[in-house]
Design a protein around this motif. Structure first.
Motif, PDB file in Angstrom:
ATOM      1  N   GLU A   1     -24.369  -0.565 -28.484  1.00 18.10           N
ATOM      2  CA  GLU A   1     -23.367   0.144 -29.289  1.00 18.10           C
ATOM      3  C   GLU A   1     -23.096  -0.568 -30.613  1.00 18.10           C
ATOM      4  OE1 GLU A   1     -20.398   2.290 -26.164  1.00 18.10           O
ATOM      5  OE2 GLU A   1     -20.562   0.115 -26.065  1.00 18.10           O
TER       6      GLU A   1
ATOM      7  N   ALA B   1     -14.876  -5.552 -38.976  1.00 18.80           N
ATOM      8  CA  ALA B   1     -16.324  -5.368 -38.798  1.00 18.80           C
ATOM      9  C   ALA B   1     -16.728  -3.936 -39.131  1.00 18.80           C
ATOM     10  CB  ALA B   1     -16.712  -5.723 -37.367  1.00 18.80           C
TER      11      ALA B   1
ATOM     12  N   LYS C   1     -19.064 -11.488 -36.272  1.00 16.97           N
ATOM     13  CA  LYS C   1     -18.205 -10.300 -36.387  1.00 16.97           C
ATOM     14  C   LYS C   1     -18.768  -9.101 -35.629  1.00 16.97           C
ATOM     15  CE  LYS C   1     -16.050 -11.401 -40.856  1.00 16.97           C
ATOM     16  NZ  LYS C   1     -15.052 -12.357 -40.314  1.00 16.97           N
TER      17      LYS C   1
ATOM     18  N   ARG D   1     -15.810  -5.497 -27.640  1.00 14.44           N
ATOM     19  CA  ARG D   1     -15.517  -4.603 -26.515  1.00 14.44           C
ATOM     20  C   ARG D   1     -16.639  -3.593 -26.304  1.00 14.44           C
ATOM     21  NH1 ARG D   1     -10.423  -1.571 -27.143  1.00 14.44           N
ATOM     22  NH2 ARG D   1     -11.281  -1.127 -29.191  1.00 14.44           N
ATOM     23  N   ARG D   2     -17.696  -3.747 -27.094  1.00 18.37           N
ATOM     24  CA  ARG D   2     -18.801  -2.789 -26.962  1.00 18.37           C
ATOM     25  C   ARG D   2     -20.075  -3.510 -26.567  1.00 18.37           C
ATOM     26  NH1 ARG D   2     -17.916   1.997 -31.060  1.00 18.37           N
ATOM     27  NH2 ARG D   2     -15.680   1.741 -31.376  1.00 18.37           N
TER      28      ARG D   2
ATOM     29  N   ASP E   1     -10.320  -7.941 -35.894  1.00 15.53           N
ATOM     30  CA  ASP E   1     -11.708  -8.318 -36.186  1.00 15.53           C
ATOM     31  C   ASP E   1     -12.619  -7.103 -36.121  1.00 15.53           C
ATOM     32  OD1 ASP E   1     -10.869 -10.866 -36.395  1.00 15.53           O
ATOM     33  OD2 ASP E   1     -11.530 -11.478 -34.391  1.00 15.53           O
ATOM     34  N   GLU E   2     -12.333  -6.272 -35.122  1.00 17.34           N
ATOM     35  CA  GLU E   2     -13.153  -5.093 -34.919  1.00 17.34           C
ATOM     36  C   GLU E   2     -13.011  -4.130 -36.095  1.00 17.34           C
ATOM     37  OE1 GLU E   2     -13.015  -3.677 -30.901  1.00 17.34           O
ATOM     38  OE2 GLU E   2     -13.043  -1.615 -31.637  1.00 17.34           O
TER      39      GLU E   2
ATOM     40  N   VAL F   1     -19.634  -2.325 -42.214  1.00 18.03           N
ATOM     41  CA  VAL F   1     -20.926  -1.653 -41.986  1.00 18.03           C
ATOM     42  C   VAL F   1     -20.934  -0.225 -42.507  1.00 18.03           C
ATOM     43  CG1 VAL F   1     -21.538  -3.081 -40.015  1.00 18.03           C
ATOM     44  CG2 VAL F   1     -20.343  -0.928 -39.645  1.00 18.03           C
TER      45      VAL F   1
ATOM     46  N   TYR G   1      -7.998   0.623 -22.692  1.00 15.04           N
ATOM     47  CA  TYR G   1      -8.042  -0.819 -22.888  1.00 15.04           C
ATOM     48  C   TYR G   1      -6.657  -1.431 -22.933  1.00 15.04           C
ATOM     49  CZ  TYR G   1     -12.946  -1.928 -23.497  1.00 15.04           C
ATOM     50  OH  TYR G   1     -14.261  -2.169 -23.271  1.00 15.04           O
TER      51      TYR G   1
ATOM     52  N   ARG H   1     -10.895   5.619 -24.782  1.00 17.12           N
ATOM     53  CA  ARG H   1     -11.318   4.285 -24.423  1.00 17.12           C
ATOM     54  C   ARG H   1     -10.306   3.259 -24.923  1.00 17.12           C
ATOM     55  NH1 ARG H   1     -17.657   2.994 -24.867  1.00 17.12           N
ATOM     56  NH2 ARG H   1     -17.212   1.484 -26.476  1.00 17.12           N
TER      57      ARG H   1
ATOM     58  N   PHE I   1     -23.713   1.239 -34.186  1.00 15.59           N
ATOM     59  CA  PHE I   1     -22.517   1.627 -34.940  1.00 15.59           C
ATOM     60  C   PHE I   1     -22.766   1.990 -36.412  1.00 15.59           C
ATOM     61  CE2 PHE I   1     -18.331   0.986 -36.914  1.00 15.59           C
ATOM     62  CZ  PHE I   1     -17.628   1.909 -36.173  1.00 15.59           C
TER      63      PHE I   1
ATOM     64  N   LEU J   1     -18.488  -6.289 -32.428  1.00 16.35           N
ATOM     65  CA  LEU J   1     -17.422  -5.583 -31.708  1.00 16.35           C
ATOM     66  C   LEU J   1     -17.517  -6.022 -30.250  1.00 16.35           C
ATOM     67  CD1 LEU J   1     -17.962  -1.978 -33.187  1.00 16.35           C
ATOM     68  CD2 LEU J   1     -16.663  -3.876 -34.149  1.00 16.35           C
TER      69      LEU J   1
END
Ligand SMILES: Nc1ncnc2c1ncn2[C@@H]1O[C@H](COP(=O)(O)OP(=O)(O)O)[C@@H](O)[C@H]1O
Ligand SMILES: [Mg+2]
Lengths: 221, 299
Positions: A98, B205, A89, A93-94, B201-202, B209, B18, B14, A102, A91
């Motif tokens: 990064e 995630a 999991k 695109r980073r 998914d991003e 966190v 995309y 950004r 995060f 990211l």
């Protein structure tokens, strides 16, 4: 550190994914959760980080009852947790940097502090030379090391790992386990779900066995 | 603080870069909807200006068969001035009426040469306060009680008919505008949803966190607001160009006949409103889209 009392989860009626799980993990422990697929390992970990709510029972984290923690406080709970998944999991695109930065950005840490910490933890997992890469340019083992770095960068009280080595080759699995051992030695409590018997034999720790949602064994090595 | 703003703006830009096609689609949708709305607003505003200028000229005229003597006249004047609806009363003597008429005839004034200065009756011109225009009937009725005032004239009917037209125009504009804005909102929300599906998914995630909902959503809200803002600016530009090349001519041709001198574009405040409306549509659209996507807990 983590106390569960009669924890029960039923996704459908009359069918418990977890039944009356009562257990206690003390500060600094390293615990395996084992059991066949469908035993309830993931469900248990999800409830500890409040991704699922228990149907019955109580969860205490560091003495605090988080059973019905209001959604707006969940982020604060998770800032003290490191979570590692089987499928990373990240990211995608980073960059690697990064990704690891995060969780610190989320906490509003200062830029300089973030850079230093991220670099240090990437060095720890041996990926400091990859920091500008995209996760998808890395191998599975490297991606999981990035995920572990992201979990450890906040110095979590507890690290929850759901089959973190499930998709990895044996030698890469060893790398990840060494990282966990290191974090545990520095005081992080670790709960790791796995059904890799060989791994447990190699790194013997306390093993809690689940079957059909019940605790069927709890053994110290 | 500024660092935070820059941080979220960067994340928003950004995200937009995309998915440039979807971003352009959002901007375009908002732009088209608001441009149509702007066309209507221009038409309504100008017709409204026309009726307002007519209404300002609107007066009750009481023709006096016999010019009264000074004291009676003064009594009438102060009596009528005391009506709460009345803004102004002027006495137009026979001579003044004659002069006015002569002036209006212009080159044809010599038609009057054979007539005396007393062919036209004296009159009282009673102007109402603009906000009291509805009360005209009541005022006329009250004036009618003074039999000496003779015939009462007022040009109410055609104004009312015109105001009814204006109301129709406004209603259509509001209905169409509401529909367009709603459609734009739904399309923008769905466009942003499409980008969110790709980033599910991003988003998950991020929730794992320790990011707060606001921290995750803010870039998307900014993205939506920026797209809406650009859409609003596009609408402003398009409607201005359309105004210059089409609207001013065609609308002008219709309205100029009726005595209005120039056709105006949207006033400055409305231009601002158009752009702000765009930003709000975008913001609301992304807020709607985000509702289901950022979840911390399966409950
Ligand atoms: N979201 C869900 N909805 C319905 N049933 C679920 C859901 N998640 C897990 N389960 C069920 O709960 C049981 C335990 O699943 P899980 O915790 O994923 O097991 P493990 O991780 O040990 O393989 C399984 O029977 C699974 O089908
Ligand atoms: Mg599982």
């Amino acid at each position: 550190m983590i106390q569960l009392f009669n924890l029960t989860k039923a996704f459908q009626r009359d069918q418990n994914a977890l039944s009356d799980v009562t257990l206690r993990v003390t500060k600094g422990e390293f615990v395996y959760l084992t059991g066949p697929s469908g035993a309830g390992k993931s469900t248990l970990l999800k409830m500890i980080c409040c991704a699922e709510r228990p149907t019955r029972g109580q969860i205490l984290m560091d003495g605090r009852n988080i059973t019905q923690l209001a959604t707006r406080y969940i982020p604060h709970l998770r800032r003290n947790l490191g979570i590692v998944f089987q499928d990373f999991k990240l990211l995608n695109r980073r960059t690697v940097f990064e990704n690891v930065a995060f969780p610190l950005e989320v906490q509003g840490r200062r830029r300089i502090e973030i850079s230093k910490k991220v670099y240090n933890v990437l060095k720890q997992v041996g990926l400091e030379h990859r920091l500008s890469h995209n996760p998808l340019q890395l191998s599975g083992g490297e991606q999981q090391r990035v995920a572990v770095a992201r979990a450890l960068v906040v110095d979590p009280l507890v690290l929850l790992a759901d089959e973190p080595t499930g998709n990895l080759d044996p030698d890469v699995t060893m790398d990840i386990m060494e990282l966990f051992k290191g974090a545990n030695a520095r005081g992080t409590t670790i709960v790791m779900a796995t059904h890799d018997r060989g791994l447990i034999r190699q790194f013997p720790r306390r093993v809690i066995a689940l079957e059909a949602g019940r605790v069927v064994g709890d053994n110290q090595p | 603080m500024i660092g935070q703003v820059v941080y979220f703006l960067r994340r928003a830009l950004r995200n937009m870069l995309y998915s440039p096609v979807l971003s352009a689609a959002s901007i375009f949708t908002v732009g088209v909807a608001l441009a149509l709305l702007a066309f209507f607003a221009i038409a309504v505003l100008n017709v409204q200006r026309l009726t307002a200028s007519w209404a300002a000229e609107l007066a009750v005229v009481a023709y006096l068969e016999q010019p009264p003597d000074g004291t009676v006249l003064n009594r009438w004047l102060s009596e009528i001035r005391a009506y709460p609806e009345v803004a102004e009363v002027t006495y137009v003597s026979r001579q003044e009426a004659y002069q006015r008429f002569k002036k209006r005839l212009g080159n044809d004034a010599d038609l009057l040469d054979g007539l005396g200065a007393d062919v036209l009756p004296a009159s009282l011109e009673i102007r109402l306060k603009p906000e009291q225009r509805e009360a005209m009937a009541a005022v006329v009725e009250r004036l009618g009680r003074n039999k000496a005032l003779g015939e009462l004239h007022y040009g109410r009917e055609w104004l009312e008919r015109f105001e009814a037209f204006l109301l129709l125009l406004r209603t259509i504009g509001a209905a169409l505008g509401g529909f367009l804005v709603l459609a734009a909102l739904v399309i923008v929300a769905n466009t942003i949803k499409l980008t969110l599906y790709a980033r599910q998914d991003e988003l998950e995630a991020m929730t794992m966190v320790g990011a707060t909902a606001l921290f995750i959503k803010l870039p998307y809200l900014i993205e939506g607001a920026l797209q809406g803002l650009f859409g609003g600016m596009m609408a402003l530009l398009v409607s201005f160009v359309a105004f210059r090349v089409i609207l001013r001519e065609s609308l002008g041709n219709i309205l100029l006949l009726t005595g209005i001198d120039t056709i105006h574009f949207l006033p400055f405040a409305w231009q601002g409103l158009l752009v702000v409306a765009g930003a709000l549509i975008g913001l609301l659209g992304s807020l709607l889209a985000l509702r289901k996507f950022v979840r911390f807990c399966q409950d």
